[in-house]
Design an enzyme around this catalytic site. Structure first.
Site, PDB file in Angstrom:
ATOM      1  N   THR B 108       5.163   5.121   0.936  1.00  0.00           N
ATOM      2  CA  THR B 108       6.090   5.958   1.688  1.00  0.00           C
ATOM      3  C   THR B 108       7.495   5.930   1.107  1.00  0.00           C
ATOM      4  O   THR B 108       8.170   6.940   1.025  1.00  0.00           O
ATOM      5  CB  THR B 108       6.132   5.476   3.153  1.00  0.00           C
ATOM      6  OG1 THR B 108       4.805   5.505   3.656  1.00  0.00           O
ATOM      7  CG2 THR B 108       7.000   6.353   3.999  1.00  0.00           C
ATOM      8  N   THR B 184       3.480  -0.109   2.331  1.00  0.00           N
ATOM      9  CA  THR B 184       3.553  -1.309   3.160  1.00  0.00           C
ATOM     10  C   THR B 184       2.192  -1.902   3.510  1.00  0.00           C
ATOM     11  O   THR B 184       2.105  -3.087   3.807  1.00  0.00           O
ATOM     12  CB  THR B 184       4.307  -1.022   4.476  1.00  0.00           C
ATOM     13  OG1 THR B 184       3.688   0.086   5.123  1.00  0.00           O
ATOM     14  CG2 THR B 184       5.763  -0.731   4.211  1.00  0.00           C
ATOM     15  N   ASP B 185       1.137  -1.089   3.487  1.00  0.00           N
ATOM     16  CA  ASP B 185      -0.159  -1.596   3.961  1.00  0.00           C
ATOM     17  C   ASP B 185      -0.577  -2.893   3.274  1.00  0.00           C
ATOM     18  O   ASP B 185      -0.989  -3.839   3.930  1.00  0.00           O
ATOM     19  CB  ASP B 185      -1.254  -0.539   3.767  1.00  0.00           C
ATOM     20  CG  ASP B 185      -1.321   0.426   4.933  1.00  0.00           C
ATOM     21  OD1 ASP B 185      -0.356   0.450   5.721  1.00  0.00           O
ATOM     22  OD2 ASP B 185      -2.332   1.148   5.059  1.00  0.00           O
ATOM     23  N   LYS B 263       1.972  -8.001   7.357  1.00  0.00           N
ATOM     24  CA  LYS B 263       2.259  -6.792   8.131  1.00  0.00           C
ATOM     25  C   LYS B 263       1.635  -6.975   9.508  1.00  0.00           C
ATOM     26  O   LYS B 263       0.423  -7.167   9.618  1.00  0.00           O
ATOM     27  CB  LYS B 263       1.680  -5.560   7.430  1.00  0.00           C
ATOM     28  CG  LYS B 263       2.094  -4.250   8.095  1.00  0.00           C
ATOM     29  CD  LYS B 263       1.639  -3.007   7.325  1.00  0.00           C
ATOM     30  CE  LYS B 263       2.209  -1.754   7.981  1.00  0.00           C
ATOM     31  NZ  LYS B 263       1.800  -0.510   7.347  1.00  0.00           N
TER      32      LYS B 263
END
Lengths: 636, 445
Positions: B108, B184-185, B263
């Site tokens: 992203t 970020t995953d 996360k």
């Protein structure tokens, strides 16, 4: 009062955008309640919104300016009315279909053609009113129409969008506070073509659209639930966008004043043209004139100097007299400049020589000022006391506004004042600020679905008017008033649950309430349920209809008290027939001489005495009947 | 984010109709249907959209979909202008500022929406960065490169190797810090991988991502980037760290240790939490504040030790009631070298799996234990079940995150095939993957 103007002749064009909140059970993109809260916020968070390039590769100048100034937004929320979606901490849920259906119904009632597939868009809004930095919006239908009298006004589109956060105030350190409870409440937006030619017509068109929206029975009512935007233009003038007019009654004045403002600006431009002053003559040359005001009696300037701020001035050549020229009542060219200065410089206000000496500023100080900026008797001087950065930004804005005054009417977005005049809000945003909301899948609208909604459309305002007249025998004027009243539904409810005559109920809900409001009674504090209670009591013979205004006044002043408490407090309890008989007998006995003298003619006077003492506690017809009986008995 | 080239998205009959009109994406078309006429720019269709609608952008800016029926006519009435994203010219680089290399891998933070179509494309060149976050020019001299353009869920161990080598190259060239923009995953996994692959660091290596795309005014990308660049340029530590929002506010960026970060929320800005560890530092108002005292100090003269190899033959198996032990057998049959069991509680697996575990150990597979509780330390001495698992040869991994454990095992087998050496490495605290003490505070929120 605005001038008499032949609007058609001058070529006035007005377009309307009507926004109204929908009465749904959840918000548009999440399952939060579409409600506001009054308490202190449970959650706060601080954000900055960063201007992004539009598809044209441009950045909205106002937005970028605000950003550079380091403006931060403090959002307030509570868990009852907001979740992570409003906080922009979770992607939006799919479109609320209850809202889509209401808009489709309204669109069909305006003969608009629904789109086959709804695509939600993001419209860039960077003032902080949306946590995302954009407002989600989608077109539901195109090309409809509304009728006002003989004229058919085209509806360009009917769309569905999310309401914005509420601005709560500004704080030290460039922090703006917004509350996100309102964010995400569904709004219907109806946009007309710019074909409205007079102030009166603007009001009529808004009314006609409002009637249709109300007819869906699924829109919110009350202050803050409806907002009207206008775009107004006249030839040689400019397209001015006026945002957020809340009262329908104000619309015509807004249009009238705007025309007047533009005409006056054109006149000023004309006269400045004759004085041969050119835009480039107005220079961004700012003089530090702090020294002149070291001993000033002017409190505002004095205070600024105490805070180690400075006074900066700019010369506006050949502008003498123009700054005090009134554009609309209590609003001068100088006022326009002041609003610009406030917006771009975040200053409290400006001083200009057209209004001086005054405010503690002496003729000597003005004279020194003239010397300092080398102004002659045809020039005007504007000055600001603030920190140098703000003061210069403010004066830059003043210079720009002065240059625009030479050209004519600048394009602006303006906000309404309570009297219908308007003030500068921000520059008009560039076109095409929309891009797709990729987090929400498109919604297909099938023909079957449209048929279904079409088959159960609510009655159109025109039909309802006829029905009100026929079913309740209201005269046309009263029926129209009920149609346009906020209380149309309440009217039918009350009439159904009480035997009070429909005309009485209608008169109360329209004329009486309006009169009370005019007298300063806060009628909005009385709930619809309380009004129903009052009529139920009348129906049960516990109250007389004459007491209704007193009851409403009392309830408006005693929030959260019951109808019963109002009755007790006002001593309005109807007395029993037996009590009435005892009272009447006493009146007859007390006045026996009068009766002996006048016989049956004494009835009027006696009735007067009875009603004076028992007003509101007795049904007049019954009192009259009892008095007649007692008189007859006595004379026999 | 789309990894494919921008494409039409139209299929079947609609595509035929568009082709017949000789219209292309971006052209202005007129659609006539049942006496209704719509004009607008032809917009690409989402690949998940059906085959019945054509999407146009009206003059007002709104997009609508029009269903194509046999009596719908499409005409091309104008050629569309190709939109161009105009990056602002890069500002002058201040030679006095530290030099920071930014390596983009996708995600992203490294994507930008095409305003016209809504398609998302990768964009994280230096000029893109400066145009989105001009403040960066006041913090560091930036050298940006696009190494990968991948959703982070598509990043696999061979990419860790690539990234590690790219970082090493930058460090060799003498940068003051390296930034890795990442989806970020799986950013937590990559952070752990780089922690093992890049040892004895002279300067900080910071991973950064964002939860809201950079084209949104509310994106967290800018604040995260500013925080991360500040840390890469100025922070006194030389470790692999991950930089993201501390709270939903745009006020502070926290730096997490690469081996101890996870996360923990699907969508919030402050999704990353340090688990069983303290935060390394915090960036607020362009200032780095250290939050721990024990850290490797920045020292440009230190010689980096690059160990970028990983071996994928490692499995992470979550234990759950009724788990079929055949999952473990499958790993044995497929010649896996290591299994991380994410057990329950203090580190337990049902007795019905014991046979499979015994067999795995017998086949020279390293079997290790972490806890699915996320917070806390495994301790297999408390209950019989745990003691029995220890007896089977299962290695307890203390307070190590399951994600870090699987990465570490992959890295170990990238270094050695010797079982005893592997077990020894697994139990050794190499880059702070174990904390010696479990502190009472900071166990999540």
């Amino acid at each position: 009062m605005p001038l008499e103007i032949d609007y058609e002749k001058i070529g006035l064009k007005v377009g309307l955008e009507i926004h109204q909140q929908l009465d749904t059970s959840a918000k548009l993109f999440c399952n939060c309640k579409p409600e506001l809260f009054k308490e202190e916020p449970e959650i706060t968070f601080l954000r900055r919104l960063r201007p992004t390039q539009s598809e044209l590769g441009q950045i909205d100048p106002a937005a970028y300016f605000e950003f550079q100034k380091g403006v931060k937004i403090l959002y307030e929320a509570n868990t009852a009315t907001s979740c992570l979606v409003e906080m922009d901490e979770e992607p939006p849920h799919p479109l609320n279909m209850e809202a889509v259906e209401i808009v489709l119904a309204a669109a069909l009632m305006m003969k608009a053609k629904p789109v086959d597939e709804i695509h939600v868009m993001r419209k860039t809004v960077i003032d902080g009113s949306n946590t995302t930095g954009f407002q989600r919006t989608c077109v539901i239908a195109l090309n409809g129409e509304v009728k006002t009298g003989k004229k058919i006004v085209p509806i360009q589109y009917v769309s569905l969008e999310e309401d914005a956060a509420r601005k709560m105030g500004e704080e030290e350190g460039d922090i703006i506070r917004y509350r996100i409870d309102r964010l995400g409440i569904p709004l219907i937006e109806v946009a007309t073509a710019p074909v409205i030619n007079s102030p009166k017509e603007a009001g009529e068109v808004a009314l006609a659209i409002g009637r249709i929206l109300r007819a869906t029975g699924k829109v919110k009512r009350g202050l803050g639930t409806i907002r009207q935007d206008l775009n107004i233009s006249i030839p040689n003038g400019a397209i001015i966008e006026i945002k957020g007019v809340q009262e329908l009654e104000l619309l015509r004045f807004v249009v009238e004043y705007e025309v007047q403002r533009q005409l006056n600006l054109l006149k000023i431009s004309d006269e400045l043209g004759k004085s041969e002053v050119k835009e480039e003559d107005i220079k961004e040359e700012f003089f530090d004139v702090t020294e002149i005001f070291k001993q000033t009696k002017c409190k505002v300037v004095h205070k600024a100097l105490d805070r180690n701020q400075r006074v900066f001035a700019v010369k506006l050549p050949k502008f003498k007299g123009f700054l005090k020229r009134e554009l609309v009542p209590n609003f001068r060219l100088g006022t326009e400049m002041a609003y610009r200065a406030r917006f771009w410089g975040r200053v409290g206000g400006i001083f200009h020589t057209d209004e001086l000496p005054a405010y503690g500023i002496t003729a000597e100080e003005v004279e020194e000022l003239r010397k300092a900026v080398k102004a002659d008797e045809h020039d005007a001087i504007v000055f600001v006391a603030d920190n140098p950065e703000n003061a210069k930004d403010a004066l830059k804005a003043v210079v720009e506004r002065a240059r625009e005054a030479i050209k004519g009417v600048p394009e602006e977005t303006r906000a309404p004042n309570p009297d219908g005049t308007t003030h500068y809000m921000r520059p008009r945003p560039g076109a095409a600020r929309m891009y797709p909301e990729t987090d929400i899948p498109p919604v297909q609208i099938t023909e079957d679905y449209i048929k279904q909604i079409g088959s159960r459309l609510p009655e159109l305002p025109e039909q309802k008017l006829q029905r009100l007249m026929k079913e309740y025998r209201l005269n046309q004027k009263l029926a129209k008033q009920i149609l346009d009243s906020e209380h149309g539904e309440l009217f039918e409810t009350i009439v159904k649950e009480s035997r009070v005559s429909p005309t009485t109920v209608a008169v109360f809900l329209t004329e009486t309430l309006k009169a009370l409001k005019r007298d300063g009674i806060q009628i909005e504090k009385v709930s619809e349920n309380q009004i129903r209670e009052i009529f139920k009591s009348i129906n049960a013979g516990e109250l007389t209809k004459e007491t209704i205004p007193d009851m409403v006044v009392w309830l408006s002043k005693h929030e959260n008290k019951s109808v019963q408490e109002a009755v007790n407090s006002l001593g309005l309890k109807i007395i029993s027939e037996d009590e009435l008989r005892v009272f009447v007998e006493k009146v007859v006995v007390d006045n026996r001489e009068l009766i002996q003298e006048r016989g049956e003619d004494s009835f009027g006077i006696l009735m007067g005495i009875i009603m004076r003492d028992l007003r509101g506690k007795v049904n007049a017809a019954l009192a009259s009947k009892v008095l007649k009986e007692k008189l007859k008995e006595f004379m026999e | 984010m789309s990894e494919k080239k921008e494409f039409l998205g139209y299929k079947g009959e609609v595509l035929e109709t568009i082709k017949k009109a000789e219209a292309e994406i971006g052209d202005i078309i007129r659609v006539t249907k049942n006496e209704e006429v719509y004009e607008g720019i032809l917009i690409p269709r989402s690949e998940y959209g059906d085959e019945k609608h054509v999407v146009i952008k009206l003059r007002s800016g709104y997009n609508i979909g029009i269903r194509i029926t046999p009596n719908t006519k499409i005409e091309k009435i104008g050629k569309g202008a190709k939109p161009a994203f105009a990056p602002t010219s890069s500002p002058e680089q201040n030679p006095k500022l530290p030099k920071v290399a930014i390596i983009s891998t996708g995600g992203t933070i490294a994507s930008r929406v095409d305003y016209r179509t809504g398609a998302v494309r990768p964009a994280l060149t230096a000029s893109d960065l400066y145009s989105v976050v001009p403040e960066l020019a006041n913090i560091a001299r930036i050298d940006a490169q696009i190494l990968l353009s991948l959703f982070s869920e598509n990043i696999i161990p061979k990419h860790w190797t690539e990234i590690a080598k790219a970082v090493a190259k930058q460090i060799a060239e003498g940068v003051d810090g390296v930034l890795i923009a990442h989806g970020t995953d799986t950013m937590g996994y990559t952070a752990a991988a780089l922690s093992f692959a890049l040892q004895n660091l002279p300067v900080p290596v910071i991973l950064v991502g964002s939860q809201r795309s950079a084209d949104r005014p509310s994106s967290d990308a800018a604040t995260n980037l500013i925080g991360a660049v500040t840390a890469a340029a100025k922070a006194p530590f030389a470790e692999v760290a991950l930089a993201m929002h501390e709270t939903p506010s745009d006020t502070s960026i926290t730096l997490h240790k690469g081996t101890k970060v996870r996360k923990c929320h699907t969508s919030r800005r402050d999704t990353f939490k340090s688990v069983n560890a303290q935060l390394i530092a915090k960036v607020e108002n362009h200032k780095v504040t250290m939050l721990i005292e024990d850290y490797r100090k920045r020292d440009p003269s230190r010689k980096l030790v690059l160990k970028p190899e990983f071996d994928e033959k490692v499995a992470l198996i979550k234990s759950y009631p009724g788990m079929n032990p055949a999952v473990i057998d499958w790993c044995v049959e497929n010649a896996y070298r290591g299994i991380v069991l994410e057990g329950t509680g203090l580190g337990h697996v049902g007795r019905y799996c014991f046979e499979a575990i015994r067999s795995a150990v017998k086949h020279d597979i390293v079997v290790a234990m972490t806890s699915q509780c996320i917070w806390g330390r495994v301790n297999m001495n408390v209950y019989d079940q745990g003691r029995d698992l220890l007896a089977l040869g299962v290695i307890p991994l203390e307070d190590m995150l399951s994600e870090t454990a699987v990465v570490k095992l992959m890295w170990i087998f990238g270094q050695t095939r010797d079982m005893e050496e592997a077990k020894k490495l697994l139990k050794t605290n190499i880059v702070g993957e174990f904390s010696p003490r479990t502190l009472p505070e900071k166990s999540g929120e």
